[in-house]
Design a protein around this motif. Structure first.
Motif, mmCIF file in Angstrom:
data_model
loop_
_atom_site.group_PDB
_atom_site.id
_atom_site.type_symbol
_atom_site.label_atom_id
_atom_site.label_comp_id
_atom_site.label_asym_id
_atom_site.label_seq_id
_atom_site.Cartn_x
_atom_site.Cartn_y
_atom_site.Cartn_z
ATOM 1 N N ALA A 1 0.749 -1.163 -0.213
ATOM 2 C CA ALA A 1 -0.179 -0.131 0.080
ATOM 3 C C ALA A 1 0.692 1.357 0.031
ATOM 4 O O ALA A 1 0.628 2.369 -0.744
ATOM 5 C CB ALA A 1 -0.872 0.055 1.202
ATOM 6 N N ARG A 2 2.136 1.129 0.952
ATOM 7 C CA ARG A 2 2.904 2.497 0.954
ATOM 8 C C ARG A 2 3.680 2.690 -0.430
ATOM 9 O O ARG A 2 3.790 3.932 -0.824
ATOM 10 C CB ARG A 2 3.546 2.263 2.090
ATOM 11 C CG ARG A 2 2.957 2.346 3.464
ATOM 12 C CD ARG A 2 3.644 2.067 4.650
ATOM 13 N NE ARG A 2 4.310 3.166 5.006
ATOM 14 C CZ ARG A 2 5.094 3.222 6.294
ATOM 15 N NH1 ARG A 2 5.241 2.166 7.005
ATOM 16 N NH2 ARG A 2 5.771 4.085 6.501
ATOM 17 N N LEU A 3 4.141 1.637 -0.836
ATOM 18 C CA LEU A 3 4.969 1.695 -2.164
ATOM 19 C C LEU A 3 3.869 2.010 -3.473
ATOM 20 O O LEU A 3 4.486 2.262 -4.473
ATOM 21 C CB LEU A 3 5.704 0.331 -2.165
ATOM 22 C CG LEU A 3 6.844 0.275 -1.251
ATOM 23 C CD1 LEU A 3 7.433 -1.127 -1.400
ATOM 24 C CD2 LEU A 3 7.896 1.144 -1.665
ATOM 25 N N SER A 4 2.757 1.944 -3.355
ATOM 26 C CA SER A 4 1.742 2.229 -4.173
ATOM 27 C C SER A 4 1.286 3.545 -4.277
ATOM 28 O O SER A 4 0.775 4.109 -5.278
ATOM 29 C CB SER A 4 0.444 1.210 -4.199
ATOM 30 O OG SER A 4 0.948 -0.253 -4.301
ATOM 31 N N GLU A 5 1.700 4.242 -3.299
ATOM 32 C CA GLU A 5 1.652 5.778 -3.321
ATOM 33 C C GLU A 5 2.062 6.257 -4.360
ATOM 34 O O GLU A 5 3.248 5.864 -4.772
ATOM 35 C CB GLU A 5 1.972 6.294 -2.025
ATOM 36 C CG GLU A 5 1.301 5.709 -0.807
ATOM 37 C CD GLU A 5 1.928 6.161 0.413
ATOM 38 O OE1 GLU A 5 2.938 7.086 0.174
ATOM 39 O OE2 GLU A 5 1.333 6.273 1.661
ATOM 40 N N PRO A 6 1.537 7.384 -5.113
ATOM 41 C CA PRO A 6 2.360 8.037 -6.363
ATOM 42 C C PRO A 6 3.876 8.537 -6.126
ATOM 43 O O PRO A 6 4.107 9.107 -5.102
ATOM 44 C CB PRO A 6 1.408 9.260 -6.229
ATOM 45 C CG PRO A 6 0.011 9.175 -5.825
ATOM 46 C CD PRO A 6 0.351 8.035 -4.623
ATOM 47 N N GLY A 7 4.589 7.884 -6.799
ATOM 48 C CA GLY A 7 5.954 8.200 -6.719
ATOM 49 C C GLY A 7 7.000 7.176 -5.968
ATOM 50 O O GLY A 7 8.288 7.537 -5.961
ATOM 51 N N ALA A 8 6.357 6.637 -4.998
ATOM 52 C CA ALA A 8 7.085 5.929 -4.171
ATOM 53 C C ALA A 8 7.654 4.873 -4.884
ATOM 54 O O ALA A 8 9.100 4.560 -4.488
ATOM 55 C CB ALA A 8 6.094 5.149 -3.031
ATOM 56 N N MET A 9 7.237 3.899 -5.581
ATOM 57 C CA MET A 9 8.193 2.868 -5.905
ATOM 58 C C MET A 9 9.153 3.325 -7.079
ATOM 59 O O MET A 9 10.391 2.847 -6.996
ATOM 60 C CB MET A 9 7.029 1.674 -6.782
ATOM 61 C CG MET A 9 7.929 0.622 -7.290
ATOM 62 S SD MET A 9 8.897 -0.282 -6.093
ATOM 63 C CE MET A 9 7.276 -1.420 -5.539
ATOM 64 N N ASP A 10 8.589 4.241 -7.643
ATOM 65 C CA ASP A 10 9.721 4.749 -8.626
ATOM 66 C C ASP A 10 10.753 5.645 -7.958
ATOM 67 O O ASP A 10 12.022 5.243 -8.485
ATOM 68 C CB ASP A 10 9.209 6.112 -9.630
ATOM 69 C CG ASP A 10 8.309 5.634 -10.311
ATOM 70 O OD1 ASP A 10 8.107 4.465 -10.989
ATOM 71 O OD2 ASP A 10 7.610 6.342 -10.635
ATOM 72 N N ALA A 11 10.700 5.895 -6.539
ATOM 73 C CA ALA A 11 11.469 6.589 -5.973
ATOM 74 C C ALA A 11 12.631 5.685 -5.266
ATOM 75 O O ALA A 11 13.914 5.744 -5.589
ATOM 76 C CB ALA A 11 11.183 7.375 -4.700
ATOM 77 N N VAL A 12 12.196 4.588 -4.744
ATOM 78 C CA VAL A 12 12.957 3.605 -4.053
ATOM 79 C C VAL A 12 13.710 2.680 -5.114
ATOM 80 O O VAL A 12 14.826 2.181 -4.880
ATOM 81 C CB VAL A 12 12.341 2.661 -3.198
ATOM 82 C CG1 VAL A 12 11.357 3.588 -1.912
ATOM 83 C CG2 VAL A 12 10.970 1.732 -3.943
#
Length: 312
Positions: A218-229
């Motif tokens: 859920a947290r990694l699905s927030e806009p921009g999160a997965m792209d960032a990590v």
């Protein structure tokens, strides 16, 4: 910035659960403002502090959050050790730069140094897993004066790993996911999060509890999160580096025999790059996801190492 309270594994929820334990005096979620942004974390102190143990800073890896350390933190607190953990760059919404160059190791090490000072830590015990472990190796080499002990979980020494990738076909093959991220980061992000994070949950292989895995997704699905990590991997292509040897801080390396990323040969080679006291702790039958699946073993190893090298 603190995550919504409906997430059972945000820092506020973790702190609230720790605060309810009879051996914890205080636990809180906090935001640390630095030159790199605003970092979310949690901090707790024991009801009966043992001054011989001091403070531990716990640093998570990919794709996890500070909450992965909840059980380890509780075990350390029970013995009288204070704990602090934070969501790293890219994971903390307030510290999510867009440039890949801002995810190089010098930035990650600088974050650790500035954040640890901002929360009032003097010399401390560092515990890092996965990317947190990689940062721990570099931090121990570059800031030995800040550390009492160094505990690395799962991640081999960076030079040992680099040499093993070149020499060992098995280690080279295990890094295919890293090359995929570097070549096609957008596609990897979409694949991992498709169908409610089905592929990401598969990556945890049942070693991360279902509710915690759902929280990560859920947290990694927030806009921009997965792209960032995923930029951690993109930045690991020869961009700015720090010296990673020699390590003189008393260091222990905890590794699971079923680690999907790092075989035993790479793990054992890490000893070549530590000049200070060193202990290798293989956990037979354990996977890569040790903070979630083996908190008792991590806490016991940390406490034994601290008592041996700081004194009873």
């Amino acid at each position: 910035m603190v995550m919504a309270s409906n997430d059972p594994f945000d820092n506020a929820s973790v702190a609230a659960r720790l605060a309810e334990l009879p051996f914890v005096a205080n636990a809180q979620a906090l935001t640390v403002s630095t030159s790199g942004g605003e970092f979310a974390g949690f901090q707790a102190t024991p009801a009966r502090s043992d001054p011989r143990l001091g403070d531990a800073l716990l640093l998570h890896g990919w794709p996890e959050y500070a909450s992965c350390w909840e059980k380890t933190a509780a075990l350390l607190l029970e013995q009288g050790m204070s704990v602090f953990a934070y969501d790293q760059r890219g994971y903390s919404p307030g510290a999510r730069p867009e440039s890949v160059d801002e995810y190089t190791m010098p930035h990650l090490v600088a974050d650790l140094d500035e954040i640890s000072r901002s929360v009032g830590l003097g010399r401390f015990h560092l515990i890092g897993h996965d990317w947190g472990g990689m940062v721990a190796w570099h931090y121990a080499a570059n800031h030995p004066e800040r550390l009492l002990t160094n505990t690395v979980v799962s991640t081999p020494h960076p030079i040992a790993h680099a040499k093993q990738v070149q020499a060992d076909p098995d280690q080279y093959e295990r890094m295919e996911y890293m090359r995929a991220v570097q070549d096609h980061p957008d596609g990897v992000a979409r694949t991992l999060l498709r169908n409610d994070g089905e592929r990401l949950i598969d990556l945890y292989a049942g070693d991360v509890p279902d509710d915690m895995a759902a929280s990560y997704v859920a947290r990694l699905s927030e806009p921009g999160a997965m792209d960032a990590v995923l930029k951690y991997y993109q930045a690991a292509d020869g961009r700015a580096r720090l010296s990673s040897t020699p390590v003189t801080v008393p260091t222990t390396f905890v590794w699971g025999s079923e680690d999907i990323a790092f075989p035993r040969a790479t793990a054992e080679r890490s000893a070549e790059y530590v000049e200070g006291p060193y202990r290798f702790v293989p956990l037979e039958g354990s996977s890569h996801w040790l903070p979630e699946s083996s908190p008792e073993e991590i806490a016991r190893t940390v406490l034994e190492w601290v008592r041996e090298h700081v004194g009873e």
